[in-house]
Design an enzyme around this catalytic site. Structure first.
Site, PDB file in Angstrom:
ATOM      1  N   GLU A 248      71.959  49.330  36.714  1.00 53.87           N
ATOM      2  CA  GLU A 248      70.745  50.119  36.933  1.00 53.87           C
ATOM      3  C   GLU A 248      69.616  49.342  36.286  1.00 53.87           C
ATOM      4  O   GLU A 248      69.504  49.276  35.066  1.00 53.87           O
ATOM      5  CB  GLU A 248      70.900  51.514  36.319  1.00 53.87           C
ATOM      6  N   CYS A 282      62.980  54.098  33.157  1.00 58.79           N
ATOM      7  CA  CYS A 282      63.175  53.245  34.330  1.00 58.79           C
ATOM      8  C   CYS A 282      62.515  53.830  35.572  1.00 58.79           C
ATOM      9  O   CYS A 282      61.909  53.109  36.361  1.00 58.79           O
ATOM     10  CB  CYS A 282      64.672  53.038  34.584  1.00 58.79           C
TER      11      CYS A 282
END
Length: 478
Positions: A248, A282
């Site tokens: 990720e 993120c």
């Protein structure tokens, strides 16, 4: 303001026991820019011990019923909640987030997420069931999972990595970020007390330790959350033994505000989704494309909210937003802001570091921003929001999609049907309408393009920690 004393600092855990190390490394308090404690520094030999313990524990743990594994995870969640206050204090000290709000919220959220994950059950798919043959697809654990976690959500992301790995029947070796090792290591101490020895182990430190994990032949899978550049290196190194990967990676999420959007209604929400955790998320909203007809009004409202926000040490009850977590990220943000000014961007608020100890950067809103500026093209990962003016939604969509990242994207409008059509054309792993960055443990989350490989959460995420096995049973006479 005087910092509260830190709780007892955790040790590394290998094979269910504390592991003593010869050396240690400094951990810096981002509110003061000074070291406040030392964390244990693991060597390659320590990593070998941790992997060996995990491999020894794997056969028995993988043979344990998923119901029993889930019960252990429930006990871990209970223990996390019981230590919420001490964990929040440690988290605030090393990460910087406000103690009385987001630090405690991360610990509570991690416990809730663990419980939701414990309720997942991988399906057995029946492909054929007739007089001649039974064909089923089962999910089997992979073996030893190596977890490498980042500094922005040290406990929550450790839970995201470790809990599905354990539920699936794997054993784990975890390495936290060296910027924020303590809360993750304390989580391992807490969790390992409810697991058989060797099922969950920890190492810490830099100097190539993460690289050693990726290359280690005894680790079957790496799960990593962090930058795209590091993810590329992990992928290259893991190729030597075809290591399974879940990556990720970076996001530079775009949001498109259409001309019919209710500016009064969406401004507070956009503000929260862009600046939560000081933008160090993120999937934070990081590029805001706003139609010319509402651009000035929305920019002014966002700047007003930013100016009202209280930025300060996480220990101060009045603080809403803490410091940037580390000097490298702080220096990067300062450079982005200065370059943007030189290229014609205007900061309606912020845009320069605060004059205080620590890595404090004010919440900043920049207009007259455009592609070609690093503040737009690159992920800021901090409290800076560039606003890009547009007149044609198709042009805004093309510009949003032109970036190499594709973690998330959103469209904001009063016309839900039109917004949905546009959002579904965004090149991103998750898209939202009139929202951004909202995630849940039952829905998959992962990146498109350079924002990662694989997915997390829900049954799709659980699959990342399991190997498909097709079972074929012939019912015909031999």
């Amino acid at each position: 303001m005087m910092q509260a004393p830190s709780p007892r600092l955790p040790a590394l855990i290998v094979d269910g026991k504390p592991l003593s190390t010869r050396d240690a490394f400094d951990v810096v308090d981002p509110a003061t820019a000074r070291p406040f404690a030392q964390a244990p520094l693991a060597t390659r030999d320590d990593l070998d011990l941790a992997v060996a313990a995990a491999r020894r524990a794997f056969p028995a743990w993988s043979a344990t019923s998923i119901e029993a594994r889930a019960e252990a995870i429930e006990r871990i969640a209970d223990a996390l909640e019981a230590e919420r206050d001490s964990l929040a204090a440690l988290l605030s000290r090393e990460q910087g987030k406000p103690l009385h709000t987001s630090a405690g919220g991360e610990i509570a959220g991690a416990a809730q997420w663990a419980r939701a994950t414990a309720r997942l059950r991988p399906p057995v798919e029946v492909i054929r069931d007739d007089a001649d043959e039974l064909v089923e697809v089962h999910r089997r654990p992979l073996g030893v999972v190596g977890s490498i976690t980042p500094w922005n959500y040290p406990v929550m992301i450790a839970v995201w990595h470790i809990i599905p790995a354990l539920l699936a029947g794997n054993t784990v070796v975890m390495k936290p970020s060296s910027y924020t090792p303590f809360t993750a290591l304390r989580f391992i101490e807490i969790a390992s007390a409810h697991l058989p020895p060797g099922v969950l182990n920890s190492v810490a430190g830099e100097s190539g330790l993460g690289q050693s994990m990726v290359e280690h032949p005894g680790i079957d899978k790496i799960t990593f959350t962090g930058s795209t550049g590091t993810g590329r290196r992990i992928m290259a190194s893991g190729a030597a033994n075809l290591k399974r990967l879940t990556l990720e990676l970076g996001g530079n999420d775009a949001a498109i505000v259409l001309a019919d959007a209710d500016i009064d209604a969406i401004a507070p929400k956009i503000f929260a989704k862009a600046f939560g955790n000081c933008g160090q998320t993120c999937a934070a909203l990081k590029r805001l494309y706003v139609h010319d007809s509402v651009h000035d009004a929305l920019a002014a409202k966002l700047a007003a909210l930013a100016l009202q926000a209280k930025v300060g040490p996480g220990s101060d009850p009045a603080t809403q937003f803490g410091p940037v977590q580390n000097k490298a990220q702080f220096d990067y943000l300062c450079a982005l802001a200065e370059e943007a000014k030189a290229m014609g961007a205007r900061f309606l608020c912020g845009g320069a570091p605060m004059t205080s100890d620590g890595y404090f950067f004010p919440l900043s809103v920049a207009v007259d921003a455009a592609e070609g500026m690093r503040i737009v093209d690159e992920e800021q990962f901090g409290p800076i929001l560039p606003i890009i003016r547009y007149s044609d939604p198709e042009d805004a969509l093309a510009r949003a999609n032109a970036n190499e990242n594709g973690l998330g994207g959103s469209v904001w409008s009063s016309d839900l049907a039109a917004a949905r059509k546009l959002a579904e054309r965004m090149q991103a792993g998750t898209v939202w309408v009139n929202d951004h960055a909202t995630i849940s443990p039952d829905a998959p989350f992962g990146g498109a393009k350079q924002s990662g490989i694989g997915t997390a959460f829900g049954l799709h995420g659980l699959d990342e920690y399991m190997q498909l096995q097709t079972v074929r049973i012939s019912r015909r006479a031999a």
